[in-house]
Design an enzyme around this catalytic site. Structure first.
Site, PDB file in Angstrom:
ATOM      1  N   ASN A  80       0.313  -1.134  -0.220  1.00 33.98           N
ATOM      2  CA  ASN A  80      -0.582   0.006   0.155  1.00 33.98           C
ATOM      3  C   ASN A  80       1.273   1.900  -0.085  1.00 33.98           C
ATOM      4  OD1 ASN A  80      -0.211   1.973   2.308  1.00 33.98           O
ATOM      5  ND2 ASN A  80       0.477   0.359   3.613  1.00 33.98           N
ATOM      6  N   PHE A 132      -1.083   8.328   4.427  1.00 35.47           N
ATOM      7  CA  PHE A 132      -2.227   8.766   5.890  1.00 35.47           C
ATOM      8  C   PHE A 132      -3.842   9.394   4.891  1.00 35.47           C
ATOM      9  CE2 PHE A 132       1.683  10.018   8.478  1.00 35.47           C
ATOM     10  CZ  PHE A 132       1.541   8.894   9.011  1.00 35.47           C
ATOM     11  N   SER A 143       5.613   5.136   8.409  1.00 36.40           N
ATOM     12  CA  SER A 143       5.644   4.690   7.232  1.00 36.40           C
ATOM     13  C   SER A 143       6.120   5.562   5.816  1.00 36.40           C
ATOM     14  CB  SER A 143       3.801   5.856   7.333  1.00 36.40           C
ATOM     15  OG  SER A 143       3.170   5.724   5.877  1.00 36.40           O
ATOM     16  N   ASN A 200       4.870   6.407   3.228  1.00 32.59           N
ATOM     17  CA  ASN A 200       4.485   6.670   2.293  1.00 32.59           C
ATOM     18  C   ASN A 200       4.281   8.106   2.464  1.00 32.59           C
ATOM     19  OD1 ASN A 200       4.125   4.436   0.593  1.00 32.59           O
ATOM     20  ND2 ASN A 200       2.427   3.888   2.294  1.00 32.59           N
ATOM     21  N   THR A 201       4.521   8.850   3.767  1.00 34.90           N
ATOM     22  CA  THR A 201       4.595  10.047   3.770  1.00 34.90           C
ATOM     23  C   THR A 201       6.845  10.371   3.973  1.00 34.90           C
ATOM     24  OG1 THR A 201       2.973  10.243   5.309  1.00 34.90           O
ATOM     25  CG2 THR A 201       4.336  12.045   5.228  1.00 34.90           C
ATOM     26  N   LYS A 245       5.683   4.544  16.689  1.00 30.81           N
ATOM     27  CA  LYS A 245       5.965   2.719  16.771  1.00 30.81           C
ATOM     28  C   LYS A 245       6.852   2.542  14.947  1.00 30.81           C
ATOM     29  CE  LYS A 245       3.085   0.439  12.997  1.00 30.81           C
ATOM     30  NZ  LYS A 245       1.304   0.363  12.071  1.00 30.81           N
ATOM     31  N   ASN A 252       6.103  -1.447  11.615  1.00 25.06           N
ATOM     32  CA  ASN A 252       5.652  -0.766   9.944  1.00 25.06           C
ATOM     33  C   ASN A 252       5.706  -1.658   8.766  1.00 25.06           C
ATOM     34  OD1 ASN A 252       3.392   1.124   8.744  1.00 25.06           O
ATOM     35  ND2 ASN A 252       4.353   3.109  10.042  1.00 25.06           N
TER      36      ASN A 252
END
Length: 457
Positions: free
Chosen positions: A187, A191, A274, A276-277, A316, A345
Site C-alpha cells: 500500500n 495517510f 510510514s 508513504n509520507t 511505531k 510498520n
C-alpha cells in the site's frame, strides 16, 4: 433461556398472524336447499397463504433447532460463516473491499463475540486489563468509524488512524495491491485521513455512550468483578497520530493530535515510520526522535487528567533499520521513559518470497507474511536492547496463533493483525486466540507475561 425466547417469538408471530386475518366463512354441509355462492379466493391470496405457512414453518423449525444449541456454539457458527463471504471480497477492488469491510463493521453487520476468552491469554499492561493480547493494527479503521463493531468481534484492542490534523486525500489511486499467493499487501495510501475533528466527534460520541452504559450497569455489577475494556468499549482503544504531508512542523501536528484526541484514547501512538509520507522516517533519528518525544510528552502531561492519569505514549518504528538505528531508538525510549514501541510498520524491501510477483515493483510498504521474519528479528533485537523494560507490540506477518506466540517469545507483550485479517476476515480472530492458548499450555506457561521474551533469555 434460548428455547424460552424462541417459543415466545413464535407465539407472538402466530398471534399477530391470526389477528391480522379474518376468520374463514362458514359453509353449510349436506344442505338440500340451494347452495350459497362460495366466496372466491384469488390466486394471489392462495400464494400469500402458502408463503405465510411456509415462513411460519421455517421459523418454527429454525427456532426449535436453534433453541437446542448453546450460545457459544451458535457464536462459533456465525464466525465460521463469514468465511463464505471472503471469495466475494476477493473479486472486488482492494480499496473498495476495504471500505466495504469498514462500513459493514460500522453498521454491526459482523458477528459479535459472546464467548469468554481463555483466562490464560488475559493480561494487564499500563494498568489496563486486556482480555486477550490480539489487536487490530492502525490502517484498517483510519477514521474511527467502526470501533464498536471491531472490538465486538473479539479483538483485545483496536488501534485507529493514522489521524492527521487536517483532512487529506492521501496518494492517488490505485494505491493498494494484493499479492494473494504470498499473503501480502503493498500500500502507498499516504495517510488518507478525515482529520482530527471528524475523528474526535466519533470518539467523543462513543466515549459518552460507554460512560452511560457503565452508569446504567453499575448497579448490576459487583465491585469485585474484573472489568476488561477502556474508553470506547469492551476492549482497549489506541489512537495512532500522523502528520500532514505538507506540514513543515511535525511536532506541532503531533501535539495537536494529542490535545484533541488523547482524552478518548487508552494509549497514543506516534507514527514516524510510514514509508508513504516523504521525510517521515527521518524522525526516527536519535536527536530528531528525542526532541519530538519530549515535546509530545510535555503536551500530554500539561493536560488535566483524572485518577487514571494520561494515556501511555508509544512510538511505531520501521523494520528497515540498521543496528545503529535500533540502538539510538532504544536509548531514547529508555532515557525518556517511553511507554512502549510498536514493531513494526511496513517494509520498503522486497523479500525473495515476493520478488517474482509482478506487483512487487509497485512503490509502497509491504505487509503480510513476507514481513514476519524481518519484523520479528527487529522485535527480538529491540527487546534485548531495552532489556525487557519497555512493553513492545509485535506487528507484521501474523496469520496464526503460532505466529502470535513466536512474536511473544521474541519480546512482544501484545500483538497486532492487519493483512491476515484483511484476507481471513472475522473467523481468524477466535482461531488465533484459541491457538495461542494451546501454545502457552503446550509449553507450560501459565500466562502471556511468563512467555514474553522467552527466546531472548
Amino acid at each position: 433461556m434460548a428455547a424460552w425466547s424462541s417459543r415466545k417469538l413464535l407465539r407472538e408471530i402466530l398471534l399477530r398472524r391470526v389477528a391480522s386475518n379474518p376468520p374463514l366463512p362458514r359453509f353449510r354441509c349436506f344442505s338440500t336447499s340451494a347452495p350459497e355462492s362460495a366466496p372466491k379466493i384469488s390466486h394471489h391470496s392462495k400464494k400469500g397463504r402458502l408463503l405465510t405457512g411456509a415462513t411460519i414453518g421455517i421459523v418454527i423449525a429454525g427456532g426449535a433447532y436453534v433453541s437446542t444449541v448453546d450460545e457459544a456454539t451458535f457464536c462459533g457458527w456465525l464466525f465460521s460463516a463469514t468465511k463464505l463471504v471472503n471469495p466475494f471480497f476477493a473479486l472486488l477492488d482492494a480499496e473498495f473491499a476495504h471500505t466495504l469491510a469498514v462500513s459493514a463493521a460500522a453498521r454491526g453487520w459482523v458477528p459479535r463475540e459472546k464467548r469468554v476468552d481463555p483466562p490464560i491469554i488475559g493480561l494487564e499492561v499500563w494498568g489496563r486489563k486486556f482480555s486477550n493480547p490480539v489487536g487490530l493494527a492502525a490502517g484498517f479503521d483510519k477514521n474511527a468509524e467502526a470501533v464498536d463493531g471491531l472490538l465486538g468481534m473479539g479483538f483485545g484492542f483496536v488501534e485507529v488512524g493514522s489521524v492527521t490534523p487536517v483532512p487529506q486525500d492521501g496518494n492517488p489511486k490505485p494505491r493498494i495491491f494484493r499479492l494473494r499467493q504470498e499473503g501480502a499487501i503493498i500500500n502507498r495510501c499516504g495517510f488518507n485521513s478525515q482529520g482530527i475533528v471528524a475523528v474526535a466527534k466519533r470518539l467523543g460520541a462513543q466515549h459518552g455512550k460507554r460512560k452511560l452504559d457503565e452508569t446504567s450497569s453499575s448497579s448490576r455489577t459487583s465491585n469485585n468483578d474484573v472489568k476488561h475494556g477502556g474508553k470506547a468499549g469492551p476492549g482497549i482503544l489506541g489512537v495512532n497520530l500522523g502528520k500532514n504531508k505538507t506540514s513543515e512542523d511535525a511536532a506541532a501536528d503531533y501535539v495537536q493530535g494529542v490535545h484533541t484526541l488523547s482524552q478518548y484514547a487508552d494509549y497514543l501512538v506516534i507514527n514516524v515510520s510510514s514509508p508513504n509520507t516523504p521525510g517521515l522516517r527521518m524522525l526516527q533519528g536519535r536527536k530528531q526522535l528525542k526532541d519530538l518525544v519530549k515535546k509530545i510528552q510535555a503536551a500530554r502531561d500539561e493536560m488535566q487528567w483524572g485518577d487514571e492519569g494520561p494515556p501511555p505514549l508509544l512510538v511505531k518504528i520501521a523494520p528497515d533499520l540498521s543496528k545503529d538505528d535500533l540502538e539510538d531508538i532504544a536509548a531514547v525510549a529508555v532515557a525518556l521513559n517511553l511507554d512502549g514501541l510498536i514493531i513494526s510498520n511496513t517494509t520498503i524491501s522486497r523479500p525473495d518470497t515476493v520478488s517474482s510477483n509482478p506487483l512487487a515493483s509497485e512503490a509502497g510498504g509491504l505487509s503480510g507474511k513476507p514481513l514476519f521474519d524481518l519484523s520479528t528479528n527487529i522485535l527480538k533485537q529491540m527487546y534485548m536492547l531495552t532489556r525487557g523494560k519497555i512493553p513492545l507490540i509485535g506487528c507484521g506477518g501474523i496469520s496464526s496463533g503460532e505466529d502470535a506466540y513466536k512474536k511473544i517469545r521474541s519480546g512482544a507483550t501484545l500483538v497486532q493483525l492487519y493483512t491476515a485479517f484483511a484476507y481471513g476476515g472475522p473467523a481468524l480472530i477466535p482461531q488465533i486466540k484459541a491457538e495461542l492458548a494451546e501454545c502457552l499450555e503446550r509449553d507450560g506457561f501459565k500466562s502471556i507475561l511468563e512467555a514474553v521474551g522467552a527466546d531472548c533469555r
